[in-house]
Motif scaffolding. Structure first.
Motif, PDB file in Angstrom:
ATOM      1  N   ASP A 172       0.819  -1.206   0.000  1.00  0.00           N
ATOM      2  CA  ASP A 172       0.000   0.000   0.000  1.00  0.00           C
ATOM      3  C   ASP A 172       0.858   1.263   0.000  1.00  0.00           C
ATOM      4  O   ASP A 172       0.577   2.215  -0.737  1.00  0.00           O
ATOM      5  N   LEU A 173       1.866   1.275   0.834  1.00  0.00           N
ATOM      6  CA  LEU A 173       2.746   2.450   0.895  1.00  0.00           C
ATOM      7  C   LEU A 173       3.407   2.702  -0.458  1.00  0.00           C
ATOM      8  O   LEU A 173       3.505   3.854  -0.912  1.00  0.00           O
ATOM      9  N   THR A 176       1.038   4.491  -2.777  1.00  0.00           N
ATOM     10  CA  THR A 176       0.877   5.910  -2.469  1.00  0.00           C
ATOM     11  C   THR A 176       2.146   6.702  -2.771  1.00  0.00           C
ATOM     12  O   THR A 176       2.072   7.850  -3.214  1.00  0.00           O
ATOM     13  N   ASN A 179       2.069   7.179  -6.574  1.00  0.00           N
ATOM     14  CA  ASN A 179       0.964   8.050  -6.974  1.00  0.00           C
ATOM     15  C   ASN A 179       1.184   9.485  -6.509  1.00  0.00           C
ATOM     16  O   ASN A 179       0.853  10.438  -7.232  1.00  0.00           O
ATOM     17  N   THR A 180       1.733   9.649  -5.324  1.00  0.00           N
ATOM     18  CA  THR A 180       2.006  11.001  -4.842  1.00  0.00           C
ATOM     19  C   THR A 180       3.119  11.650  -5.655  1.00  0.00           C
ATOM     20  O   THR A 180       3.047  12.850  -5.974  1.00  0.00           O
ATOM     21  N   GLU A 182       3.681  11.084  -8.757  1.00  0.00           N
ATOM     22  CA  GLU A 182       3.044  11.448 -10.023  1.00  0.00           C
ATOM     23  C   GLU A 182       2.286  12.763  -9.906  1.00  0.00           C
ATOM     24  O   GLU A 182       2.436  13.668 -10.725  1.00  0.00           O
ATOM     25  N   VAL A 199       7.956  19.158  -1.034  1.00  0.00           N
ATOM     26  CA  VAL A 199       6.994  19.013   0.063  1.00  0.00           C
ATOM     27  C   VAL A 199       6.477  17.579   0.124  1.00  0.00           C
ATOM     28  O   VAL A 199       6.370  16.979   1.204  1.00  0.00           O
ATOM     29  N   ALA A 200       6.171  17.023  -1.044  1.00  0.00           N
ATOM     30  CA  ALA A 200       5.715  15.632  -1.080  1.00  0.00           C
ATOM     31  C   ALA A 200       6.787  14.707  -0.518  1.00  0.00           C
ATOM     32  O   ALA A 200       6.473  13.731   0.189  1.00  0.00           O
ATOM     33  N   ARG A 202       8.952  15.347   1.833  1.00  0.00           N
ATOM     34  CA  ARG A 202       8.955  15.421   3.297  1.00  0.00           C
ATOM     35  C   ARG A 202       7.772  14.667   3.886  1.00  0.00           C
ATOM     36  O   ARG A 202       7.900  13.946   4.878  1.00  0.00           O
ATOM     37  N   HIS A 203       6.616  14.819   3.249  1.00  0.00           N
ATOM     38  CA  HIS A 203       5.427  14.138   3.773  1.00  0.00           C
ATOM     39  C   HIS A 203       5.519  12.631   3.601  1.00  0.00           C
ATOM     40  O   HIS A 203       5.138  11.871   4.500  1.00  0.00           O
ATOM     41  N   ARG A 206       7.803  11.291   6.181  1.00  0.00           N
ATOM     42  CA  ARG A 206       7.130  11.240   7.483  1.00  0.00           C
ATOM     43  C   ARG A 206       6.170  10.056   7.554  1.00  0.00           C
ATOM     44  O   ARG A 206       6.109   9.342   8.572  1.00  0.00           O
ATOM     45  N   LEU A 207       5.437   9.844   6.467  1.00  0.00           N
ATOM     46  CA  LEU A 207       4.483   8.737   6.429  1.00  0.00           C
ATOM     47  C   LEU A 207       5.195   7.391   6.538  1.00  0.00           C
ATOM     48  O   LEU A 207       4.799   6.518   7.332  1.00  0.00           O
ATOM     49  N   SER A 210       6.473   6.606   9.923  1.00  0.00           N
ATOM     50  CA  SER A 210       5.478   6.175  10.906  1.00  0.00           C
ATOM     51  C   SER A 210       5.248   4.668  10.838  1.00  0.00           C
ATOM     52  O   SER A 210       4.550   4.107  11.686  1.00  0.00           O
ATOM     53  N   TYR A 211       5.793   4.020   9.809  1.00  0.00           N
ATOM     54  CA  TYR A 211       5.685   2.564   9.701  1.00  0.00           C
ATOM     55  C   TYR A 211       6.995   1.872  10.093  1.00  0.00           C
ATOM     56  O   TYR A 211       6.982   0.764  10.628  1.00  0.00           O
TER      57      TYR A 211
ATOM     58  N   THR B 176       0.010  18.582  -0.648  1.00  0.00           N
ATOM     59  CA  THR B 176       0.212  17.134  -0.793  1.00  0.00           C
ATOM     60  C   THR B 176      -1.117  16.399  -0.880  1.00  0.00           C
ATOM     61  O   THR B 176      -1.242  15.408  -1.611  1.00  0.00           O
ATOM     62  N   THR B 180      -1.678  14.250  -4.118  1.00  0.00           N
ATOM     63  CA  THR B 180      -1.841  12.800  -3.941  1.00  0.00           C
ATOM     64  C   THR B 180      -3.182  12.339  -4.507  1.00  0.00           C
ATOM     65  O   THR B 180      -3.270  11.275  -5.138  1.00  0.00           O
ATOM     66  N   GLY B 183      -2.697  12.117  -8.286  1.00  0.00           N
ATOM     67  CA  GLY B 183      -1.937  10.942  -8.711  1.00  0.00           C
ATOM     68  C   GLY B 183      -2.705   9.660  -8.488  1.00  0.00           C
ATOM     69  O   GLY B 183      -2.703   8.755  -9.336  1.00  0.00           O
ATOM     70  N   VAL B 199      -6.617   3.674  -0.769  1.00  0.00           N
ATOM     71  CA  VAL B 199      -5.352   3.567  -0.028  1.00  0.00           C
ATOM     72  C   VAL B 199      -4.785   4.958   0.250  1.00  0.00           C
ATOM     73  O   VAL B 199      -4.315   5.249   1.357  1.00  0.00           O
ATOM     74  N   HIS B 203      -3.803   6.795   3.874  1.00  0.00           N
ATOM     75  CA  HIS B 203      -2.478   7.361   4.143  1.00  0.00           C
ATOM     76  C   HIS B 203      -2.540   8.858   4.418  1.00  0.00           C
ATOM     77  O   HIS B 203      -1.861   9.363   5.313  1.00  0.00           O
ATOM     78  N   ARG B 206      -3.837   9.358   7.854  1.00  0.00           N
ATOM     79  CA  ARG B 206      -2.787   9.091   8.836  1.00  0.00           C
ATOM     80  C   ARG B 206      -1.797  10.253   8.911  1.00  0.00           C
ATOM     81  O   ARG B 206      -1.380  10.669   9.998  1.00  0.00           O
ATOM     82  N   LEU B 207      -1.454  10.778   7.736  1.00  0.00           N
ATOM     83  CA  LEU B 207      -0.499  11.894   7.691  1.00  0.00           C
ATOM     84  C   LEU B 207      -1.072  13.127   8.385  1.00  0.00           C
ATOM     85  O   LEU B 207      -0.408  13.774   9.211  1.00  0.00           O
TER      86      LEU B 207
END
Lengths: 213, 213
Positions: A172-173, A176, A179-180, A182, A199-200, A202-203, A206-207, A210-211, B176, B180, B183, B199, B203, B206-207
DNA sequence: GTCTATAAGATGATAGAC
DNA sequence: GTCTATCATCTTATAGAC
């Protein structure tokens, strides 16, 4: 744009050596594929006339239909596959530049942002523009685009798995992340700014963090 | 596609009342704009011939060039502005459906995923396809796309600010979130699956939660 | 394998009657 | 405001010489 992929189905190349670096030294088929990939990266499929394509490739219409009897569409699929492999190399190199997947993904966004700015915001994703045109109208092209996204996603997934992320989370990650990237790259192109990508980065970092803890 | 925006610059409408719901009851100008928006949402700018456009709008070439002397490009800008406002309404409604911004963004992804599937994966973002075609080649269209992204971003930003997220964090997060969504929606269209959007929703939730809670 | 000429149709846009 | 006929150009693709 600086990491070429040597031809796979080289039915030609009877004379030219594979040592060359310049595009002019490539076989006609490869020049057509690379040129198509670049032009479709910029404007998509419909915006890329075959006439301009063969001209910029230093080829002729006869050569195009010799190597690609299916015409523009068949060439487009080859170009998308090329873009797929080309971006996979950039992505893999970026991911390999760091051990931590969160840092690695952020490094990729920096690479993409620099390449984008250096190309006057034109060298975005090699398949996105064509992907959107293809949905529900050009099945072969749509399938090629879907393959590319799946391949890139798999590279990120493997990076996450190697860091101990659970299988489902990694899959899943990875989706994302791609896709992010893109969406952020498209936004960066349209607004002519590196910021959306950075910015994407950094986010996403961070995401992922968290895993991975 | 179910939340119309009544014409703003209605230079026409001498007879037809504004009470109507069906597209057929709209003025010619509005029908052209809506049809152009829908066709560009599906295939982008170059894939949309004016001939097909006027036909599906129930108009004629004469009417098109009467209302839009600038031709296809001028109509395209109006169509992008329309898509901008139309999606802003969907986005605002989705965001208003929940107090918590994390839950609200996830709700938006569910809405988008359903609309996408119900349209046979065709009704994606009304500007993305055109946005990518426009970069560096169609300045007026590119500017209209950039405006749309900025507007949508602002809606998310305000939602985050209302929940106490710091200004800089809210601005970056909003970027973002929109990117996201873009994308993930494209990926959902190409792969014909709701999963990328759903998905992404989890995410993003969560972010955002890592900032609000 | 490469090249040019050309076909056959689509494209955006305009003219001018109504 | 609407409509049709038409223009000039561009489009993908093919033919056939070399």
């Amino acid at each position: 744009m600086t990491s070429p992929v040597t031809s796979t189905t080289s039915t030609t190349s009877t004379t030219t050596a594979t040592t060359a670096t310049a595009e002019a030294a490539l076989g006609t088929r490869d020049r057509l594929v690379r040129t198509a990939s670049r032009l479709m990266q910029h404007g998509g499929y419909e915006s890329t006339p075959v006439k301009q394509l063969v001209k910029e490739a230093g080829a002729t219409l006869g050569s195009l239909y010799h190597f690609f009897p299916g015409g523009k569409q068949e060439l487009a699929v080859a170009a998308l596959d090329f873009g797929d492999r080309e971006f996979a190399e950039v992505l893999a190199a970026g991911l390999d530049s760091r051990t931590d997947p969160a840092e690695a993904v952020e490094a990729v966004t920096v690479l993409l942002a620099e390449a984008l700015r250096d190309s006057a915001w034109r060298d975005g994703c090699p398949v996105t523009a064509t992907a959107l045109e293809s949905v529900g109208r050009l099945p072969d092209l749509q399938a090629a685009c879907a393959r590319a996204f799946a391949n890139w996603q798999r590279l990120v997934e493997e990076k996450l798995l190697a860091s101990g992320v659970a299988e489902e989370d990694a899959r899943d990650l990875a989706a994302t992340v791609i896709n992010t990237l893109e969406g952020a790259e498209m936004s960066a192109q349209v607004t002519q700014s590196q910021t959306p990508l950075l910015v994407a980065g950094r986010h996403l970092s961070r995401l992922i963090g968290s895993y991975t803890g």
